[in-house]
Design a protein around this motif. Structure first.
Motif, PDB file in Angstrom:
ATOM      1  N   LEU A  46       1.396  -5.257  -1.447  1.00 46.06           N
ATOM      2  CA  LEU A  46       1.093  -5.589  -2.555  1.00 46.06           C
ATOM      3  C   LEU A  46       2.064  -4.021  -3.701  1.00 46.06           C
ATOM      4  CD1 LEU A  46       0.771  -8.093  -4.593  1.00 46.06           C
ATOM      5  CD2 LEU A  46      -1.279  -6.369  -5.232  1.00 46.06           C
ATOM      6  N   LEU A  47       2.210  -3.031  -2.983  1.00 43.71           N
ATOM      7  CA  LEU A  47       2.260  -2.270  -3.972  1.00 43.71           C
ATOM      8  C   LEU A  47       4.289  -2.666  -3.306  1.00 43.71           C
ATOM      9  CD1 LEU A  47       0.542   0.761  -3.489  1.00 43.71           C
ATOM     10  CD2 LEU A  47       1.359  -0.468  -5.746  1.00 43.71           C
ATOM     11  N   SER A  48       4.255  -2.849  -1.892  1.00 41.21           N
ATOM     12  CA  SER A  48       5.618  -2.815  -1.781  1.00 41.21           C
ATOM     13  C   SER A  48       6.749  -4.394  -2.582  1.00 41.21           C
ATOM     14  CB  SER A  48       6.510  -2.898  -0.378  1.00 41.21           C
ATOM     15  OG  SER A  48       5.877  -4.341  -0.305  1.00 41.21           O
ATOM     16  N   CYS A  49       5.661  -5.320  -2.936  1.00 44.62           N
ATOM     17  CA  CYS A  49       6.045  -6.844  -4.003  1.00 44.62           C
ATOM     18  C   CYS A  49       6.455  -5.783  -5.071  1.00 44.62           C
ATOM     19  CB  CYS A  49       5.047  -7.282  -3.637  1.00 44.62           C
ATOM     20  SG  CYS A  49       4.696  -8.125  -1.984  1.00 44.62           S
ATOM     21  N   ALA A  50       6.777  -4.552  -5.681  1.00 46.07           N
ATOM     22  CA  ALA A  50       6.636  -4.206  -7.132  1.00 46.07           C
ATOM     23  C   ALA A  50       7.698  -3.413  -6.876  1.00 46.07           C
ATOM     24  CB  ALA A  50       5.158  -3.215  -8.091  1.00 46.07           C
ATOM     25  N   PRO A  51       8.588  -3.458  -8.416  1.00 44.53           N
ATOM     26  CA  PRO A  51       9.944  -2.957  -8.025  1.00 44.53           C
ATOM     27  C   PRO A  51       9.338  -1.817  -8.713  1.00 44.53           C
ATOM     28  CG  PRO A  51       9.834  -4.457 -10.192  1.00 44.53           C
ATOM     29  CD  PRO A  51       7.905  -4.309  -9.345  1.00 44.53           C
ATOM     30  N   ASP A  52       8.679  -0.679  -8.862  1.00 42.01           N
ATOM     31  CA  ASP A  52       8.472  -0.247  -9.035  1.00 42.01           C
ATOM     32  C   ASP A  52       6.833   0.563  -8.901  1.00 42.01           C
ATOM     33  OD1 ASP A  52       7.290   2.659  -9.935  1.00 42.01           O
ATOM     34  OD2 ASP A  52       8.205   2.719 -12.104  1.00 42.01           O
ATOM     35  N   PRO A  53       6.791   1.019  -7.345  1.00 40.93           N
ATOM     36  CA  PRO A  53       5.012   1.086  -6.969  1.00 40.93           C
ATOM     37  C   PRO A  53       4.592   1.957  -7.829  1.00 40.93           C
ATOM     38  CG  PRO A  53       7.088   0.884  -5.030  1.00 40.93           C
ATOM     39  CD  PRO A  53       7.573   0.406  -6.707  1.00 40.93           C
ATOM     40  N   ALA A  54       5.185   2.723  -8.202  1.00 44.98           N
ATOM     41  CA  ALA A  54       4.346   4.544  -8.841  1.00 44.98           C
ATOM     42  C   ALA A  54       3.857   4.364  -9.930  1.00 44.98           C
ATOM     43  CB  ALA A  54       5.371   5.301  -8.670  1.00 44.98           C
ATOM     44  N   ALA A  55       4.741   2.938 -10.658  1.00 46.65           N
ATOM     45  CA  ALA A  55       4.249   2.379 -11.980  1.00 46.65           C
ATOM     46  C   ALA A  55       2.748   1.435 -11.867  1.00 46.65           C
ATOM     47  CB  ALA A  55       4.870   1.681 -12.610  1.00 46.65           C
ATOM     48  N   VAL A  56       2.555   1.047 -10.409  1.00 39.97           N
ATOM     49  CA  VAL A  56       1.894  -0.031 -10.446  1.00 39.97           C
ATOM     50  C   VAL A  56       0.433   0.906  -9.817  1.00 39.97           C
ATOM     51  CG1 VAL A  56       0.817  -1.600  -9.063  1.00 39.97           C
ATOM     52  CG2 VAL A  56       2.689  -2.157  -9.642  1.00 39.97           C
ATOM     53  N   GLN A  57       0.977   2.252  -9.564  1.00 36.22           N
ATOM     54  CA  GLN A  57      -0.146   2.612  -8.223  1.00 36.22           C
ATOM     55  C   GLN A  57      -0.752   3.978 -10.046  1.00 36.22           C
ATOM     56  OE1 GLN A  57      -1.194   2.864  -5.146  1.00 36.22           O
ATOM     57  NE2 GLN A  57      -3.322   3.622  -6.475  1.00 36.22           N
ATOM     58  N   ARG A  58      -0.130   4.737 -10.680  1.00 32.78           N
ATOM     59  CA  ARG A  58      -0.859   4.601 -12.014  1.00 32.78           C
ATOM     60  C   ARG A  58      -1.295   3.989 -12.422  1.00 32.78           C
ATOM     61  NH1 ARG A  58       4.683   6.812 -11.983  1.00 32.78           N
ATOM     62  NH2 ARG A  58       4.731   5.058 -13.312  1.00 32.78           N
ATOM     63  N   ALA A  59      -1.274   2.436 -12.799  1.00 32.85           N
ATOM     64  CA  ALA A  59      -1.657   1.417 -13.150  1.00 32.85           C
ATOM     65  C   ALA A  59      -3.576   1.073 -13.037  1.00 32.85           C
ATOM     66  CB  ALA A  59      -1.713   0.590 -13.860  1.00 32.85           C
ATOM     67  N   TRP A  60      -3.310   1.183 -11.992  1.00 27.62           N
ATOM     68  CA  TRP A  60      -4.805   1.448 -10.979  1.00 27.62           C
ATOM     69  C   TRP A  60      -5.352   2.316 -11.086  1.00 27.62           C
ATOM     70  CZ3 TRP A  60      -1.970  -1.269  -6.018  1.00 27.62           C
ATOM     71  CH2 TRP A  60      -1.880  -2.742  -6.214  1.00 27.62           C
ATOM     72  N   ASP A  61      -4.518   3.372 -10.952  1.00 22.75           N
ATOM     73  CA  ASP A  61      -5.429   5.081 -10.531  1.00 22.75           C
ATOM     74  C   ASP A  61      -6.073   5.096 -12.001  1.00 22.75           C
ATOM     75  OD1 ASP A  61      -4.587   5.759  -8.076  1.00 22.75           O
ATOM     76  OD2 ASP A  61      -3.464   6.505  -8.711  1.00 22.75           O
ATOM     77  N   ALA A  62      -5.910   4.620 -13.460  1.00 25.76           N
ATOM     78  CA  ALA A  62      -6.222   4.268 -14.386  1.00 25.76           C
ATOM     79  C   ALA A  62      -7.205   3.140 -15.322  1.00 25.76           C
ATOM     80  CB  ALA A  62      -4.988   3.899 -15.755  1.00 25.76           C
TER      81      ALA A  62
END
Length: 153
Positions: free
Chosen positions: A17-33
């Motif tokens: 799912l992260l690999s489907c995002a243009p910015d996986p790090a931004a997605v992970q930061r949102a999930w971490d928050a």
């Protein structure tokens, strides 16, 4: 009784799912928050939106047929089926399913837990397997898809 989900496939599904995002790090930061993360449709998949109750019935009717990821929202009573981008036109004439165009953003929780009323009815498995639109159309169509057992009844 708690449901046990093996951790390795969940991690693989989350990585996919992260690999489907243009910015996986931004997605992970949102999930971490503890926030939902927008993942745009189009490159890897499209989102077919439907009522949650109809989606639950369709998932039951599909039974043993492999189903790709399905995201649900208990607060809005909606579900989103992840569909192959090139085959979504197969659902154009199916009442009850709206296929969103490329670039539409689906607000996703992580695969590992629910968030803000959203949870994965069918988890991404890490392989990129998506729901077959033809089977989904049959499950939503008049009379719905009938399993072999139902057809014999």
């Amino acid at each position: 009784m708690a449901v046990h989900i093996p951790l390795a496939p969940v991690r693989e599904g989350q990585a996919w799912l992260l690999s489907c995002a243009p910015d996986p790090a931004a997605v992970q930061r949102a999930w971490d928050a503890q926030q939902l993360a927008p993942i745009p449709t189009g490159t890897h998949w499209l989102g077919g939106e439907a009522q949650l109750s109809r989606s639950l019935d369709a998932a039951r009717r599909l039974g043993s047929h492999p189903v790709g990821p399905v995201l649900t929202d208990i607060r809005t009573s909606r579900a989103w089926w992840l569909l192959p981008a090139g085959l979504a036109a197969d659902l154009d004439d199916v009442a009850g399913i709206t296929v969103h165009p490329p670039g539409w953003e689906l607000l996703c929780p992580p695969v590992v837990h629910s968030l803000a009323g959203r949870w994965w009815l069918a988890l991404p498995d890490g392989t990129g397997h998506l729901t077959d639109p033809t089977l989904l159309a049959a499950a939503f169509g008049p009379g719905g898809y009938r399993t072999d057992t139902e057809a014999l009844a």
